[in-house]
Scaffold this motif. Sequence first.
Motif, PDB file in Angstrom:
ATOM      1  N   GLU A  25       2.281   5.811   5.242  1.00  0.00           N
ATOM      2  CA  GLU A  25       2.818   4.550   4.316  1.00  0.00           C
ATOM      3  C   GLU A  25       4.441   4.690   4.345  1.00  0.00           C
ATOM      4  OE1 GLU A  25       0.831   6.797   3.378  1.00  0.00           O
ATOM      5  OE2 GLU A  25      -1.072   5.777   2.995  1.00  0.00           O
ATOM      6  N   ASP A  26       4.983   5.651   4.431  1.00  0.00           N
ATOM      7  CA  ASP A  26       6.419   5.672   4.719  1.00  0.00           C
ATOM      8  C   ASP A  26       6.941   5.213   6.024  1.00  0.00           C
ATOM      9  OD1 ASP A  26       6.879   6.582   2.037  1.00  0.00           O
ATOM     10  OD2 ASP A  26       7.264   8.779   2.748  1.00  0.00           O
ATOM     11  N   ALA A  27       6.357   5.428   7.072  1.00  0.00           N
ATOM     12  CA  ALA A  27       6.713   5.004   8.581  1.00  0.00           C
ATOM     13  C   ALA A  27       6.614   3.475   8.646  1.00  0.00           C
ATOM     14  CB  ALA A  27       5.638   5.647   9.609  1.00  0.00           C
ATOM     15  N   ILE A  28       5.154   2.941   8.020  1.00  0.00           N
ATOM     16  CA  ILE A  28       5.250   1.517   8.210  1.00  0.00           C
ATOM     17  C   ILE A  28       6.333   0.871   7.283  1.00  0.00           C
ATOM     18  CG2 ILE A  28       3.870  -0.360   7.230  1.00  0.00           C
ATOM     19  CD1 ILE A  28       2.763   0.977   9.842  1.00  0.00           C
ATOM     20  N   ASN A  29       6.430   1.376   6.150  1.00  0.00           N
ATOM     21  CA  ASN A  29       7.702   0.718   5.436  1.00  0.00           C
ATOM     22  C   ASN A  29       8.868   0.943   6.085  1.00  0.00           C
ATOM     23  OD1 ASN A  29       6.197  -0.541   2.880  1.00  0.00           O
ATOM     24  ND2 ASN A  29       5.996   1.689   2.449  1.00  0.00           N
ATOM     25  N   LEU A  30       9.231   1.813   6.796  1.00  0.00           N
ATOM     26  CA  LEU A  30      10.571   2.045   7.388  1.00  0.00           C
ATOM     27  C   LEU A  30      10.501   1.096   8.476  1.00  0.00           C
ATOM     28  CD1 LEU A  30      13.265   3.539   7.606  1.00  0.00           C
ATOM     29  CD2 LEU A  30      12.168   5.160   8.720  1.00  0.00           C
ATOM     30  N   VAL A  31       9.653   0.862   9.090  1.00  0.00           N
ATOM     31  CA  VAL A  31       9.452   0.038  10.283  1.00  0.00           C
ATOM     32  C   VAL A  31       9.762  -1.288  10.207  1.00  0.00           C
ATOM     33  CG1 VAL A  31       8.091  -0.986  12.342  1.00  0.00           C
ATOM     34  CG2 VAL A  31       7.880   1.464  11.971  1.00  0.00           C
ATOM     35  N   LYS A  32       9.235  -1.723   8.836  1.00  0.00           N
ATOM     36  CA  LYS A  32       9.428  -3.203   8.399  1.00  0.00           C
ATOM     37  C   LYS A  32      10.905  -3.196   7.684  1.00  0.00           C
ATOM     38  CE  LYS A  32       6.157  -4.785   5.437  1.00  0.00           C
ATOM     39  NZ  LYS A  32       6.165  -6.271   6.031  1.00  0.00           N
ATOM     40  N   LYS A  33      11.336  -2.275   7.232  1.00  0.00           N
ATOM     41  CA  LYS A  33      12.664  -2.229   6.743  1.00  0.00           C
ATOM     42  C   LYS A  33      13.855  -2.362   7.881  1.00  0.00           C
ATOM     43  CE  LYS A  33      16.090   0.577   4.364  1.00  0.00           C
ATOM     44  NZ  LYS A  33      16.150   1.627   3.595  1.00  0.00           N
ATOM     45  N   ILE A  34      13.614  -1.691   8.864  1.00  0.00           N
ATOM     46  CA  ILE A  34      14.715  -1.596   9.982  1.00  0.00           C
ATOM     47  C   ILE A  34      14.477  -2.504  11.371  1.00  0.00           C
ATOM     48  CG2 ILE A  34      15.127   0.674   9.514  1.00  0.00           C
ATOM     49  CD1 ILE A  34      13.829   1.511  11.939  1.00  0.00           C
ATOM     50  N   ASP A  35      13.348  -3.450  10.986  1.00  0.00           N
ATOM     51  CA  ASP A  35      13.329  -4.377  12.176  1.00  0.00           C
ATOM     52  C   ASP A  35      14.321  -5.568  12.075  1.00  0.00           C
ATOM     53  OD1 ASP A  35      11.779  -6.005  14.135  1.00  0.00           O
ATOM     54  OD2 ASP A  35      11.663  -7.397  12.466  1.00  0.00           O
ATOM     55  N   PHE A  36      14.756  -5.683  13.042  1.00  0.00           N
ATOM     56  CA  PHE A  36      16.162  -6.724  13.092  1.00  0.00           C
ATOM     57  C   PHE A  36      15.912  -7.965  14.097  1.00  0.00           C
ATOM     58  CE2 PHE A  36      16.693  -3.421  16.220  1.00  0.00           C
ATOM     59  CZ  PHE A  36      16.749  -3.891  17.454  1.00  0.00           C
ATOM     60  N   ALA A  37      14.718  -8.350  14.396  1.00  0.00           N
ATOM     61  CA  ALA A  37      14.218  -9.227  15.335  1.00  0.00           C
ATOM     62  C   ALA A  37      14.408 -10.634  14.740  1.00  0.00           C
ATOM     63  CB  ALA A  37      12.915  -9.141  16.145  1.00  0.00           C
ATOM     64  N   SER A 214       3.616   7.449  17.009  1.00  0.00           N
ATOM     65  CA  SER A 214       4.787   6.734  16.513  1.00  0.00           C
ATOM     66  C   SER A 214       4.550   5.222  16.257  1.00  0.00           C
ATOM     67  CB  SER A 214       6.109   6.906  17.464  1.00  0.00           C
ATOM     68  OG  SER A 214       5.789   6.400  18.736  1.00  0.00           O
ATOM     69  N   VAL A 215       5.419   4.788  15.460  1.00  0.00           N
ATOM     70  CA  VAL A 215       4.909   3.171  15.027  1.00  0.00           C
ATOM     71  C   VAL A 215       6.601   2.539  15.338  1.00  0.00           C
ATOM     72  CG1 VAL A 215       3.170   3.297  13.761  1.00  0.00           C
ATOM     73  CG2 VAL A 215       5.243   3.340  12.516  1.00  0.00           C
ATOM     74  N   SER A 216       6.384   1.285  15.770  1.00  0.00           N
ATOM     75  CA  SER A 216       7.704   0.435  16.196  1.00  0.00           C
ATOM     76  C   SER A 216       7.358  -0.833  16.124  1.00  0.00           C
ATOM     77  CB  SER A 216       8.455   1.090  17.315  1.00  0.00           C
ATOM     78  OG  SER A 216       7.374   0.661  18.660  1.00  0.00           O
ATOM     79  N   SER A 217       8.498  -1.567  15.841  1.00  0.00           N
ATOM     80  CA  SER A 217       8.393  -3.134  16.000  1.00  0.00           C
ATOM     81  C   SER A 217       8.732  -3.554  17.701  1.00  0.00           C
ATOM     82  CB  SER A 217       9.198  -3.824  15.132  1.00  0.00           C
ATOM     83  OG  SER A 217      10.687  -3.320  15.156  1.00  0.00           O
ATOM     84  N   THR A 218       8.791  -4.606  17.664  1.00  0.00           N
ATOM     85  CA  THR A 218       9.245  -4.821  19.056  1.00  0.00           C
ATOM     86  C   THR A 218      10.278  -4.591  19.710  1.00  0.00           C
ATOM     87  OG1 THR A 218       7.879  -7.188  18.839  1.00  0.00           O
ATOM     88  CG2 THR A 218       9.451  -7.108  20.700  1.00  0.00           C
ATOM     89  N   PHE A 219      11.532  -4.784  19.136  1.00  0.00           N
ATOM     90  CA  PHE A 219      12.733  -4.254  19.493  1.00  0.00           C
ATOM     91  C   PHE A 219      13.416  -2.928  18.626  1.00  0.00           C
ATOM     92  CE2 PHE A 219      13.680  -9.109  20.158  1.00  0.00           C
ATOM     93  CZ  PHE A 219      13.046  -8.631  21.666  1.00  0.00           C
ATOM     94  N   GLY A 220      12.548  -2.610  17.634  1.00  0.00           N
ATOM     95  CA  GLY A 220      13.149  -1.429  16.845  1.00  0.00           C
ATOM     96  C   GLY A 220      12.693   0.202  17.420  1.00  0.00           C
ATOM     97  N   PRO A 221      13.446   0.974  16.907  1.00  0.00           N
ATOM     98  CA  PRO A 221      13.233   2.385  17.321  1.00  0.00           C
ATOM     99  C   PRO A 221      11.899   2.843  16.688  1.00  0.00           C
ATOM    100  CG  PRO A 221      14.752   2.318  15.528  1.00  0.00           C
ATOM    101  CD  PRO A 221      14.577   0.901  15.968  1.00  0.00           C
ATOM    102  N   GLY A 222      11.305   3.840  17.518  1.00  0.00           N
ATOM    103  CA  GLY A 222       9.957   4.441  16.951  1.00  0.00           C
ATOM    104  C   GLY A 222      10.290   5.190  15.847  1.00  0.00           C
ATOM    105  N   VAL A 223       9.416   5.465  15.067  1.00  0.00           N
ATOM    106  CA  VAL A 223       9.343   6.284  13.876  1.00  0.00           C
ATOM    107  C   VAL A 223       8.100   7.020  13.867  1.00  0.00           C
ATOM    108  CG1 VAL A 223       9.109   6.002  11.350  1.00  0.00           C
ATOM    109  CG2 VAL A 223      10.365   4.334  12.260  1.00  0.00           C
TER     110      VAL A 223
END
Length: 230
Positions: A25-37, A214-223
Motif C-alpha cells: 500500500e505504501d509503495a503504491i501511494n508513493l508512486v502515485k505521489k511522486i509521479d511527475f508526468a 519494485s513499482v514505478s510510473s512511466t518516468f518515475g523512480p522505482g520504489v
Amino acid sequence: MARNRGKKYQDALKQVDREKAYSVEDAINLVKKIDFANFDASVEVAFNLNVDTKQADQQLRGATVLPNGSGKDQTVVVFAKGDKAAAAKEAGADFVGDADLAEKIQDGWLDFDVAIATPDMMAQVGRLGRVLGPKGLMPNPKTGTVTMDVAKAVNDAKAGQVTYRTDRDGNVAVLIGKVSFDADKLVGNLEAIQNIIAKARPASVRGTYIKNISVSSTFGPGVKVDVESF
C-alpha cells in the motif's frame, strides 16, 4: 545513473528511501505521489526472480486479466476465417482477416497491441515471425492468443489482459494500471500479479524465488516493495 536524470526525476527520487522496502500500500501511494508526468502515466511492477532462463522449465510466460483492468485501450487483430472470423468481429476485434491481414502486416503495418489467431492460421502467421516477434506481438498458446475461442480471447484483451514473461536476466515486468487509478485498485492488480508469479514458481528452483519487487510510473523512480508484505 540518477545524476543523468532531469530535475523532476531527481526531486521524485529524493522522496524515496532507497534503503527501505515499503509495504504494498505504501509503495503504491508513493508512486502515485511522486509521479511527475504531464499525462496519465502507466504503473508497472518489476519482479527480479531467482531463475535460470537457460533452463526451459524456469522460463515464465503467460497472461491474465487484471481484476481492475489495465487502463489501456487495446487494438486487437484476429487471424481467422469463416465462423471464427465472424465471432471475432462480434466480440469487438478491431481488425479481422487472414491472407489479406498477413499481407498488410508484412508490408509494415503494426498499428495494434494484441494479435490473436486460430490454430489453423498459424502456418500463415508464422511467416510473420520476424515482424511480430521483436514487437512481442506473435500469437502464442501460453498467452491465450492462439485459440479456437477467439471471442473469449478478444474479450480478455479488451478487458485489461496483460502478458508476462521472464527476460534473460530473470526479470518480469508487468503493467498494473494507470497513475489515475485509485490506490486500492492498483494494489489489487499488483497482488493479483504477485500471486500468479508466486504460483508459477518452477519446481527446480531452490532457495529464495522472488528476490526483489519494485513499482514505478512511466518516468518515475522505482520504489522497492517488501516481498513479505503480500
